[in-house]
Write a protein that holds these residues in place. Structure first.
Motif, mmCIF file in Angstrom:
data_model
loop_
_atom_site.group_PDB
_atom_site.id
_atom_site.type_symbol
_atom_site.label_atom_id
_atom_site.label_comp_id
_atom_site.label_asym_id
_atom_site.label_seq_id
_atom_site.Cartn_x
_atom_site.Cartn_y
_atom_site.Cartn_z
ATOM 1 N N LYS A 146 39.102 21.738 12.325
ATOM 2 C CA LYS A 146 39.406 21.354 13.704
ATOM 3 C C LYS A 146 40.688 20.535 13.705
ATOM 4 O O LYS A 146 41.173 20.095 12.658
ATOM 5 C CB LYS A 146 38.262 20.532 14.309
ATOM 6 C CG LYS A 146 36.958 21.311 14.497
ATOM 7 C CD LYS A 146 37.084 22.363 15.576
ATOM 8 C CE LYS A 146 35.781 23.113 15.798
ATOM 9 N NZ LYS A 146 35.890 24.123 16.863
ATOM 10 N N GLN A 168 40.745 16.952 18.221
ATOM 11 C CA GLN A 168 39.357 17.358 18.433
ATOM 12 C C GLN A 168 38.393 16.440 17.689
ATOM 13 O O GLN A 168 37.308 16.124 18.196
ATOM 14 C CB GLN A 168 39.165 18.809 17.991
ATOM 15 C CG GLN A 168 39.795 19.822 18.940
ATOM 16 C CD GLN A 168 39.759 21.230 18.394
ATOM 17 O OE1 GLN A 168 40.001 21.458 17.206
ATOM 18 N NE2 GLN A 168 39.460 22.193 19.255
ATOM 19 N N ARG A 221 35.586 14.329 19.645
ATOM 20 C CA ARG A 221 34.188 14.493 19.257
ATOM 21 C C ARG A 221 33.585 13.158 18.829
ATOM 22 O O ARG A 221 32.409 12.866 19.109
ATOM 23 C CB ARG A 221 34.081 15.503 18.113
ATOM 24 C CG ARG A 221 32.656 15.824 17.710
ATOM 25 C CD ARG A 221 31.948 16.623 18.779
ATOM 26 N NE ARG A 221 30.639 16.057 19.081
ATOM 27 C CZ ARG A 221 29.745 16.650 19.859
ATOM 28 N NH1 ARG A 221 29.995 17.821 20.414
ATOM 29 N NH2 ARG A 221 28.587 16.080 20.099
ATOM 30 N N ASN A 249 37.616 21.869 23.688
ATOM 31 C CA ASN A 249 36.870 22.756 22.796
ATOM 32 C C ASN A 249 36.227 21.964 21.656
ATOM 33 O O ASN A 249 36.559 22.129 20.485
ATOM 34 C CB ASN A 249 37.800 23.842 22.252
ATOM 35 C CG ASN A 249 37.064 24.888 21.450
ATOM 36 O OD1 ASN A 249 35.872 25.098 21.630
ATOM 37 N ND2 ASN A 249 37.780 25.535 20.544
ATOM 38 N N TYR A 286 32.606 21.168 21.759
ATOM 39 C CA TYR A 286 31.154 21.185 21.930
ATOM 40 C C TYR A 286 30.439 22.097 20.934
ATOM 41 O O TYR A 286 29.218 22.221 20.976
ATOM 42 C CB TYR A 286 30.796 21.590 23.362
ATOM 43 C CG TYR A 286 31.247 20.583 24.405
ATOM 44 C CD1 TYR A 286 30.641 19.337 24.483
ATOM 45 C CD2 TYR A 286 32.278 20.868 25.294
ATOM 46 C CE1 TYR A 286 31.032 18.396 25.413
ATOM 47 C CE2 TYR A 286 32.688 19.940 26.242
ATOM 48 C CZ TYR A 286 32.062 18.705 26.299
ATOM 49 O OH TYR A 286 32.462 17.774 27.236
ATOM 50 N N ASP A 287 31.192 22.720 20.030
ATOM 51 C CA ASP A 287 30.584 23.632 19.068
ATOM 52 C C ASP A 287 30.433 23.004 17.682
ATOM 53 O O ASP A 287 30.160 23.695 16.700
ATOM 54 C CB ASP A 287 31.401 24.930 18.967
ATOM 55 C CG ASP A 287 32.825 24.690 18.491
ATOM 56 O OD1 ASP A 287 33.286 23.525 18.524
ATOM 57 O OD2 ASP A 287 33.497 25.676 18.102
ATOM 58 N N PHE A 288 30.619 21.690 17.595
ATOM 59 C CA PHE A 288 30.440 21.008 16.314
ATOM 60 C C PHE A 288 30.099 19.543 16.562
ATOM 61 O O PHE A 288 30.303 19.018 17.649
ATOM 62 C CB PHE A 288 31.706 21.105 15.447
ATOM 63 C CG PHE A 288 32.853 20.247 15.922
ATOM 64 C CD1 PHE A 288 33.133 19.030 15.299
ATOM 65 C CD2 PHE A 288 33.661 20.649 16.977
ATOM 66 C CE1 PHE A 288 34.191 18.231 15.731
ATOM 67 C CE2 PHE A 288 34.728 19.859 17.411
ATOM 68 C CZ PHE A 288 34.988 18.649 16.788
ATOM 69 N N LYS A 289 29.541 18.905 15.537
ATOM 70 C CA LYS A 289 29.308 17.465 15.542
ATOM 71 C C LYS A 289 29.838 16.887 14.242
ATOM 72 O O LYS A 289 29.882 17.576 13.228
ATOM 73 C CB LYS A 289 27.810 17.154 15.662
ATOM 74 C CG LYS A 289 27.217 17.411 17.032
ATOM 75 C CD LYS A 289 25.769 16.921 17.076
ATOM 76 C CE LYS A 289 25.180 17.100 18.464
ATOM 77 N NZ LYS A 289 23.783 16.585 18.530
#
Length: 277
Positions: free
Chosen positions: A213, A217, A221, A245, A247-250
């Motif tokens: 990322k 990002q 996050r 963009n 919201y597809d990882f933590k």
């Protein structure tokens, strides 16, 4: 888009577009429009930024191009210190509405606490009046420290839903975050990327490489993982899209701790205890 719930039952997107230091020309209009078309539903404005008219044009065009309703957006503006005082607040609120071309705001903030306690409390009471009249959906504060908040809460009829403050890896505000959580007041970060300065930090870059990322990002996050609403600013279309963009990882617990360890209690903005416009 993810949302955060306020204590009053209303909600706010966890990421919005900031427009501080964006020129009052087509730069602001196009950035806001592109953000809305790209999926942003929160725009953070302020009278003192001097660009509410072009931000408003961007909102109008974004609503049209994205084929959504005004009610789908969450628009914030802020009351500047020069307009504090019971006799000024309503006029200032409607001035921002007119510039933005809107009938109401979703959130109106006191931009700074200032150094006059009486004026602070009088001004907050006037924001409460706007809220009680149904003219604004939510009211909150910006740049308040714990002392300011305790003073306010000792007199307020309505508790702020949010406190928008400086928050980034060099200023992680642990004590304030804990206090706000105890009070059920949401925290929101301005300048989360430190005007881009933090993006070249080796720790941030290494984590970004680990998870494929961008550094921005990672920081955004990190805000979300700390339950902090955030409003990164960009006028570059690709970066506006990139910043949303996330919201597809933590981040892992270890990655969050690495970023927290960058804290220096270092501000890039004024000290709220001393600033008076």
């Amino acid at each position: 888009m993810a949302y955060t719930n306020f204590y009053n039952g209303n909600q706010m997107p966890t990421i919005g577009l900031g427009v501080f230091r964006v020129e009052n020309d087509d730069t602001a209009k196009e950035a806001v429009k592109h953000a809305i078309v790209s999926g942003y539903r929160s725009i953070d404005a302020a009278y003192i930024y001097g660009n509410e008219s072009k931000v408003g044009e961007g909102i109008a065009e974004g609503i049209k191009d994205a084929n959504i309703k005004r009610e789908d957006l969450f628009i914030t503006s802020k009351l500047w210190i020069d307009d504090y005082g019971q006799e000024n607040v309503s006029d200032a609120y409607h001035k921002s509405l007119n510039l933005l071309g809107l009938d109401y705001l979703d959130l109106y903030l006191m931009h700074w606490p200032g150094t006059n306690e009486t004026l602070l409390l009088e001004t907050w009471a006037s924001l409460e009046s706007l809220y009680n009249q149904g003219l604004v959906k939510n009211i909150g504060v910006s740049n308040f420290n714990i002392k300011h908040l305790e003073m306010l809460l000792n007199h307020a009829q309505i508790k702020p839903v949010i406190n928008q403050v400086e928050f980034h890896p060099n200023l992680i505000q642990t004590e304030l975050r804990t206090y706000l959580k105890e009070q059920n007041i949401k925290m929101e970060s301005w300048s989360p990327l430190m005007n881009g300065e933090i993006l070249s930090n080796p720790v941030i870059k290494n984590i970004a490489q680990e998870i494929n990322k961008s550094p921005a990002q990672v920081i955004i996050r990190w805000n979300i993982d700390h339950d902090v609403i955030t409003i990164p600013k960009s006028i570059t279309p690709s970066r506006i899209e990139e910043n949303l963009n996330v919201y597809d990882f933590k981040l892992t617990h270890d990655q969050i701790e690495q970023i927290d360890a960058l804290n220096q209690d270092k501000r890039i903005g004024p000290d709220p205890a001393e600033f008076n416009g």
